[in-house]
Scaffold this active site. Structure first.
Site, PDB file in Angstrom:
ATOM      1  N   THR A 192      47.141  32.970  37.829  1.00  0.00           N
ATOM      2  CA  THR A 192      48.728  33.046  38.254  1.00  0.00           C
ATOM      3  C   THR A 192      49.035  34.656  38.139  1.00  0.00           C
ATOM      4  O   THR A 192      48.743  35.370  37.180  1.00  0.00           O
ATOM      5  CB  THR A 192      49.550  32.033  37.312  1.00  0.00           C
ATOM      6  OG1 THR A 192      50.882  32.660  37.283  1.00  0.00           O
ATOM      7  CG2 THR A 192      49.264  32.417  36.106  1.00  0.00           C
ATOM      8  N   ASP A 193      50.071  34.943  38.832  1.00  0.00           N
ATOM      9  CA  ASP A 193      50.836  36.572  38.665  1.00  0.00           C
ATOM     10  C   ASP A 193      51.469  36.538  37.224  1.00  0.00           C
ATOM     11  O   ASP A 193      51.656  37.543  36.912  1.00  0.00           O
ATOM     12  CB  ASP A 193      51.793  36.419  39.878  1.00  0.00           C
ATOM     13  CG  ASP A 193      53.044  35.686  39.772  1.00  0.00           C
ATOM     14  OD1 ASP A 193      53.057  34.751  39.117  1.00  0.00           O
ATOM     15  OD2 ASP A 193      54.040  36.355  40.490  1.00  0.00           O
ATOM     16  N   GLU A 194      51.658  35.110  36.608  1.00  0.00           N
ATOM     17  CA  GLU A 194      52.301  35.483  35.258  1.00  0.00           C
ATOM     18  C   GLU A 194      51.402  35.897  34.168  1.00  0.00           C
ATOM     19  O   GLU A 194      52.052  36.599  33.335  1.00  0.00           O
ATOM     20  CB  GLU A 194      53.037  33.970  34.972  1.00  0.00           C
ATOM     21  CG  GLU A 194      53.728  33.578  35.977  1.00  0.00           C
ATOM     22  CD  GLU A 194      54.797  32.287  35.676  1.00  0.00           C
ATOM     23  OE1 GLU A 194      54.849  32.229  34.207  1.00  0.00           O
ATOM     24  OE2 GLU A 194      55.054  31.596  36.246  1.00  0.00           O
ATOM     25  N   LYS A 225      46.718  31.043  30.620  1.00  0.00           N
ATOM     26  CA  LYS A 225      46.185  31.267  31.779  1.00  0.00           C
ATOM     27  C   LYS A 225      45.225  32.469  31.841  1.00  0.00           C
ATOM     28  O   LYS A 225      44.212  32.508  32.401  1.00  0.00           O
ATOM     29  CB  LYS A 225      47.235  31.200  33.159  1.00  0.00           C
ATOM     30  CG  LYS A 225      47.696  29.828  33.282  1.00  0.00           C
ATOM     31  CD  LYS A 225      47.012  28.888  33.877  1.00  0.00           C
ATOM     32  CE  LYS A 225      46.524  29.262  35.183  1.00  0.00           C
ATOM     33  NZ  LYS A 225      45.695  28.290  35.830  1.00  0.00           N
ATOM     34  N   TYR A 271      52.158  29.483  28.424  1.00  0.00           N
ATOM     35  CA  TYR A 271      51.523  29.260  29.409  1.00  0.00           C
ATOM     36  C   TYR A 271      50.913  30.266  30.008  1.00  0.00           C
ATOM     37  O   TYR A 271      49.745  30.164  30.216  1.00  0.00           O
ATOM     38  CB  TYR A 271      52.660  28.757  30.212  1.00  0.00           C
ATOM     39  CG  TYR A 271      52.142  28.690  31.783  1.00  0.00           C
ATOM     40  CD1 TYR A 271      51.029  27.532  32.317  1.00  0.00           C
ATOM     41  CD2 TYR A 271      52.662  29.458  32.845  1.00  0.00           C
ATOM     42  CE1 TYR A 271      50.712  27.912  33.509  1.00  0.00           C
ATOM     43  CE2 TYR A 271      52.177  29.588  34.155  1.00  0.00           C
ATOM     44  CZ  TYR A 271      51.051  28.718  34.770  1.00  0.00           C
ATOM     45  OH  TYR A 271      50.711  28.703  35.857  1.00  0.00           O
TER      46      TYR A 271
END
Ligand code: NAD
Ligand code: TYD
Length: 344
Positions: free
Chosen positions: A130-132, A158, A154
């Site tokens: 994810t870009d997060e 990831k 989260y």
């Protein structure tokens, strides 16, 4: 006898939002793919998401946990391609309790990678990151080579899975690619994430809880543009590489909320500014030059995609009303998350 003209694709988390859109896309797009979905059916994974493909002759559904090697490993070992979506995915839930995020997102990925390492036939292992993982981006856009600075449980889990997958390429030559997509929107997204939560609330005249000053920015990517990017990367990506996937639609949450109010036909008295999310990342933004250089670009215009998405939730009350109105787990989460949340 194995049919060598068929490609066997294992989709973990295929009963979730993006996974179910990908399973449907894959069956429609590749007549030579046999797709197996492996999904634990957590609160976010629902058979309803796959209602129209459950009995498809080239689709096989397995109810199971990626952390359970006895179930997951044989499926990985008999696949040509693994697309690994399965994860706990909601930032707010990770702030309330992170254990399931570490178990599924990190340990579950480890179980799949161990099986991938043993597989003689695996051609591609797509680690859906994810870009997060880049953390909050004050200015400019994150390139694939940028440092990872995840800031909530989260995104940290990831990031762990993202780098673990990379290590299995570097160490064991597992044909891993890693994708880092921005916020997805579209049909079948669980009504805890901002767009389906706000749309379904607004349909029922329930106020929408806008965190903080509403100035946080997300880059919205239509789920089918995401599926098309994954398809290209499965065929043309290079093992060991990371690919950002972004919609190029950076929108402040307050502006998104106003667009949704307009599309549902409600006014701003339904906005309820509430206390901010803890550690709320201000902005995500990814550079997509690498993927665009391979010929991909988003095809869904944001306003058009948003309108179609709102219309989908309006037409498909059968899909979300049972969750919002009758699922005790959902109601308990909503109460915990929003019940005593102070207004701003
Ligand atoms: P989702 O929460 O809708 O779906 C997750 C799915 O994984 C569910 O079907 C759930 O039942 C399944 N699952 C959870 N734990 C499992 C386990 N232990 N074993 C087997 N299945 C399990 O999530 P989503 O929004 O579709 O996200 C899919 C993937 O894409 C995730 O890896 C997420 O991190 C990533 N991603 C999501 C977005 C987004 O905007 N939604 C953006 C970038 C990346
Ligand atoms: P969300 O859909 O949870 O995705 P993510 O946290 O992974 O980006 O949230 C998107 C944005 O919307 C994020 O900035 C937080 C904000 N938000 C609200 O303002 N209110 C809400 O009730 C929710 C769920 C999110």
């Amino acid at each position: 006898m194995t049919d060598t003209t068929q490609t066997t694709v294992l989709v973990t988390g295929g009963a979730g939002f993006i996974g179910s859109n990908f399973v449907r896309y894959a069956l429609q797009t590749h007549a030579d793919w046999r797709v197996t979905t492996l999904d634990k059916l957590t609160y976010a994974g629902r058979r309803e998401n796959l209602h129209d493909v459950m009995d498809h002759p080239r689709h096989h559904f397995v109810h199971g946990d990626i952390c359970d090697a006895a179930t997951a490993s044989p499926l990985v070992e008999s696949a040509d391609i693994v697309v690994h979506f399965a994860a706990e995915t909601h930032v707010d839930r990770s702030i309330l309790a992170a254990g399931d995020f570490i178990r599924t997102d990190v340990e579950g990925t480890f179980v799949l990678l161990e099986a991938a390492r043993r597989s003689p036939r695996l051609r591609r292992f797509v680690q859906i990151s994810t870009d997060e993982v880049y953390g909050s981006v004050a200015e400019g856009s994150s390139a694939e080579t940028d440092e990872l600075r995840p800031r909530n449980p989260y995104s940290a889990s990831k990031a762990g899975a993202d780098r673990l997958a990379y290590s299995y390429w570097a160490t064991y030559d597992v044909p891993v690619i890693i994708t880092r997509a921005s916020n997805n929107f579209g049909p079948y997204q669980f009504p805890e994430k901002v767009i389906p939560l706000f749309v379904t609330n607004l349909i029922d005249d329930i106020p929408v809880p806008l965190y903080g000053d509403g100035g946080n920015v997300r880059d919205w990517l239509h789920v089918l543009d995401h599926c098309r990017a994954l398809d290209l990367l499965i065929r043309q990506g290079q093992s060991g590489e990371v690919y950002n996937i972004g919609g190029g639609n950076e929108v402040r949450n307050a502006d998104l909320t106003h667009s949704l109010l307009r599309l549902v036909g409600k006014d701003e008295t339904l906005i309820r500014p509430v206390e901010d999310r803890k550690g709320h990342d201000r902005r995500y933004s990814v550079s997509t030059n690498k993927l665009r250089g391979m010929g991909w670009k988003p095809l869904v215009a944001f306003e058009q995609g948003l309108q179609e998405t709102v219309e989908w939730y309006a037409r498909n009350e059968w899909w979300w009303r049972p969750v919002k109105e009758r699922d005790p787990q959902y109601k308990a989460y909503m109460e915990q998350q929003y019940g005593s949340r102070p207004s701003r």
